[in-house]
Design a protein around this motif. Structure first.
Motif, mmCIF file in Angstrom:
data_model
loop_
_atom_site.group_PDB
_atom_site.id
_atom_site.type_symbol
_atom_site.label_atom_id
_atom_site.label_comp_id
_atom_site.label_asym_id
_atom_site.label_seq_id
_atom_site.Cartn_x
_atom_site.Cartn_y
_atom_site.Cartn_z
ATOM 1 N N GLU A 88 0.828 -1.202 0.000
ATOM 2 C CA GLU A 88 0.000 0.000 0.000
ATOM 3 C C GLU A 88 0.865 1.255 0.000
ATOM 4 O O GLU A 88 0.567 2.224 -0.713
ATOM 5 C CB GLU A 88 -0.927 0.002 1.212
ATOM 6 C CG GLU A 88 -2.008 -1.072 1.161
ATOM 7 C CD GLU A 88 -2.866 -1.086 2.402
ATOM 8 O OE1 GLU A 88 -2.482 -0.435 3.402
ATOM 9 O OE2 GLU A 88 -3.930 -1.726 2.391
ATOM 10 N N GLU A 89 1.926 1.260 0.795
ATOM 11 C CA GLU A 89 2.821 2.418 0.850
ATOM 12 C C GLU A 89 3.552 2.605 -0.470
ATOM 13 O O GLU A 89 3.757 3.738 -0.925
ATOM 14 C CB GLU A 89 3.823 2.243 1.992
ATOM 15 C CG GLU A 89 3.191 2.335 3.369
ATOM 16 C CD GLU A 89 4.140 1.922 4.476
ATOM 17 O OE1 GLU A 89 3.913 2.322 5.634
ATOM 18 O OE2 GLU A 89 5.131 1.203 4.195
ATOM 19 N N LYS A 90 3.955 1.507 -1.089
ATOM 20 C CA LYS A 90 4.657 1.600 -2.373
ATOM 21 C C LYS A 90 3.739 2.182 -3.448
ATOM 22 O O LYS A 90 4.151 3.042 -4.237
ATOM 23 C CB LYS A 90 5.156 0.222 -2.793
ATOM 24 C CG LYS A 90 6.014 0.235 -4.050
ATOM 25 C CD LYS A 90 6.506 -1.160 -4.418
ATOM 26 C CE LYS A 90 7.453 -1.698 -3.373
ATOM 27 N NZ LYS A 90 8.035 -3.009 -3.783
ATOM 28 N N SER A 91 2.489 1.726 -3.459
ATOM 29 C CA SER A 91 1.525 2.276 -4.415
ATOM 30 C C SER A 91 1.329 3.768 -4.178
ATOM 31 O O SER A 91 1.259 4.564 -5.130
ATOM 32 C CB SER A 91 0.189 1.533 -4.277
ATOM 33 O OG SER A 91 -0.795 2.107 -5.105
ATOM 34 N N HIS A 92 1.262 4.162 -2.922
ATOM 35 C CA HIS A 92 1.092 5.575 -2.582
ATOM 36 C C HIS A 92 2.313 6.384 -3.022
ATOM 37 O O HIS A 92 2.185 7.491 -3.557
ATOM 38 C CB HIS A 92 0.892 5.711 -1.077
ATOM 39 C CG HIS A 92 0.509 7.082 -0.638
ATOM 40 N ND1 HIS A 92 -0.714 7.643 -0.904
ATOM 41 C CD2 HIS A 92 1.199 8.030 0.053
ATOM 42 C CE1 HIS A 92 -0.768 8.857 -0.399
ATOM 43 N NE2 HIS A 92 0.372 9.112 0.179
ATOM 44 N N LEU A 93 3.503 5.832 -2.820
ATOM 45 C CA LEU A 93 4.729 6.512 -3.229
ATOM 46 C C LEU A 93 4.720 6.788 -4.729
ATOM 47 O O LEU A 93 5.047 7.899 -5.173
ATOM 48 C CB LEU A 93 5.943 5.668 -2.856
ATOM 49 C CG LEU A 93 7.304 6.195 -3.340
ATOM 50 C CD1 LEU A 93 7.667 7.488 -2.615
ATOM 51 C CD2 LEU A 93 8.400 5.148 -3.138
ATOM 52 N N PHE A 94 4.338 5.791 -5.519
ATOM 53 C CA PHE A 94 4.336 5.976 -6.970
ATOM 54 C C PHE A 94 3.241 6.937 -7.423
ATOM 55 O O PHE A 94 3.408 7.640 -8.423
ATOM 56 C CB PHE A 94 4.228 4.625 -7.679
ATOM 57 C CG PHE A 94 5.545 3.910 -7.788
ATOM 58 C CD1 PHE A 94 6.455 4.256 -8.771
ATOM 59 C CD2 PHE A 94 5.891 2.930 -6.883
ATOM 60 C CE1 PHE A 94 7.687 3.621 -8.864
ATOM 61 C CE2 PHE A 94 7.123 2.296 -6.965
ATOM 62 C CZ PHE A 94 8.031 2.636 -7.959
#
Length: 271
Positions: A88-94
């Motif tokens: 979820e955090e990685k998706s938010h980062l991108f």
């Protein structure tokens, strides 16, 4: 001085997010137990993240400072791995990194076709329709009786984030308030960053940060989560019998092909 990120540019939000993720990782978690020097702040140093991600310390520092940089997807992937981001955090980062993902909060997201009130009015379980700002657009009678007495509020008061943090009676009735509040803020932050140019999101965060220490504290953790089945433990609105009821909250998104509107259904759990 409290940390406020309202009104920030996409690059500033990206930098704040990276900094918040860096501060939560201990050196021992990434094999840096022998790292040099005494640490004045928690988490990894910027240069340590840079080494783990294979970029220069200056370049990573500029990213955290919110400078205008054209970082590649490969670089962002390396940084995500170095910071051990969740999916979820990685998706938010991108989403923060890619300017093509910027969304506009449409006026139609605050409006609802009359037919939807009739639909949820026929549901047995407490149900309401809201948008990503947490504005309540419609609800059924079971909500007023068992969850939140929306009918007693004026339209400007029917904002779920505001009710959650400023209604002391609700906090007393909700027996897992801390857990529920943290998840709600994490979901709301995901929406907030999705619409960086929306002034109403900025106003909501600014006002709640000023009026609620608890909101400000949780907001500054920079947690992000996607909406998921969540459980709430709640006494009825009249608190007549003192019985705590458990509900699992299910969400239906994209009502009438509008991605910014969803229906929340509170399904009773047999304990």
């Amino acid at each position: 001085m409290m940390s406020m990120d309202t009104g920030m540019s996409r690059n500033k939000k990206l930098g704040e997010f990276l900094k918040s993720r860096r501060s939560r990782i201990q050196p021992e978690q990434v094999g840096l137990s022998e790292s040099y020097g005494q640490r004045r702040t928690p988490g990894l140093r910027r240069e340590e993240v840079a080494v783990l991600a294979g970029v220069s310390a200056t370049y990573y520092t500029w990213l955290e400072q919110g400078r205008e940089l054209a970082a590649s997807r490969e670089v962002m992937q390396s940084i995500a791995n170095a910071l051990r981001l969740t999916p979820e955090e990685k998706s938010h980062l991108f989403d923060l990194w890619d300017p093509n993902t910027e969304h506009e909060f449409l006026a139609s997201y605050s409006q609802l076709e009359p037919g939807w009130q009739s639909i949820i009015g026929q549901l047995t379980h407490p149900s309401f329709i809201t948008n990503e700002r947490s504005e309540i657009l419609a609800w059924n009678e079971a909500v007023d009786t068992n969850l939140f007495n929306f009918s007693s509020m004026n339209m400007n008061e029917r904002l779920m984030m505001r009710i959650l943090f400023l209604d002391e009676t609700l906090r007393e009735r909700m027996h897992n308030w801390d857990e529920f509040a943290r998840h709600s803020v994490a979901v709301f932050r995901t929406y907030y960053d999705k619409y960086p140019s929306d002034p109403e999101f900025t106003r909501i965060v600014k006002q709640l940060s000023e009026e609620s220490v608890d909101f400000r504290t949780i907001w500054n953790l920079h947690q992000v989560e996607l909406k998921q089945v969540n459980r709430v433990l709640l006494e009825p609105t009249d608190r007549a019998d003192g019985v705590v009821h458990a509900y699992d909250i299910y969400s239906m998104n994209n009502l009438n092909s509008q991605s910014g509107i969803h229906c929340c259904i509170y399904v009773p759990v047999v304990m």
